[in-house]
Design a protein around this motif. Structure first.
Motif, short mmCIF file in Angstrom:
data_model
loop_
_atom_site.label_atom_id
_atom_site.label_comp_id
_atom_site.label_asym_id
_atom_site.label_seq_id
_atom_site.Cartn_x
_atom_site.Cartn_y
_atom_site.Cartn_z
N LEU A 268 4.53 4.48 5.60
CA LEU A 268 5.83 5.02 5.16
C LEU A 268 6.68 5.39 6.37
O LEU A 268 7.87 5.05 6.42
CB LEU A 268 5.62 6.23 4.25
CG LEU A 268 6.90 6.95 3.84
CD1 LEU A 268 7.73 6.07 2.94
CD2 LEU A 268 6.59 8.26 3.17
N SER B 263 0.85 -1.20 0.00
CA SER B 263 0.00 0.00 0.00
C SER B 263 0.88 1.25 0.00
O SER B 263 2.08 1.17 0.25
CB SER B 263 -0.92 0.02 1.22
OG SER B 263 -0.21 0.43 2.36
N ASN B 264 0.27 2.38 -0.25
CA ASN B 264 1.02 3.63 -0.34
C ASN B 264 0.58 4.63 0.73
O ASN B 264 0.62 5.83 0.50
CB ASN B 264 0.82 4.26 -1.72
CG ASN B 264 1.38 3.40 -2.82
OD1 ASN B 264 2.41 2.77 -2.63
ND2 ASN B 264 0.72 3.35 -3.95
#
Length: 122
Positions: free
Chosen positions: A65, A59-60
């Motif tokens: 992150l 996923s982004n």
């Protein structure tokens, strides 16, 4: 075929991948703050034991992150290097290429494990 591939995988190097994820998971689980990371490591240890027939979706999201950057600095680079070296060793022979490709898949997972989802191929 995936069952046979997973058995051969575990005997010829998957054990190392599995035990690495388990040890890192236990180390992260010692602290309360690291418990979510340890749980994620245990999920990937299961994949490290039997990767054939499974794929990874990344996923982004921004939250993953941040956690991935922390992970990379505190253990991810070592795990990714281990998997990449094993992948190179397996790819030196024609018979070992499928196993080497699995190690490269795990190396990418070791760099970005958070936000990744393991799913079965049917």
């Amino acid at each position: 075929m995936t069952f046979l591939g997973n058995i051969i995988w575990f005997v010829l190097g998957g054990f190392i991948s599995w035990i690495s994820w388990m040890v890192v998971g236990v180390l992260w689980s010692i602290t309360i703050v690291g418990l979510p990371i340890g749980i994620q490591c245990f999920k990937f240890a299961k994949m490290g034991a039997a990767p054939f027939g499974k794929e990874i979706r990344f996923s982004n999201s921004g939250v993953s992150l941040v956690i991935n950057v922390i992970w990379m600095l505190l253990g991810g680079l070592i795990m990714a290097t281990e998997e990449a070296i094993m992948g190179i060793i397996f790819c030196l022979t024609i018979v070992g290429i499928p196993f080497g490709l699995q190690h490269f898949k795990h190396a990418k997972l070791a760099l970005m494990p958070f936000g990744a989802e393991i799913y079965r191929i049917k």
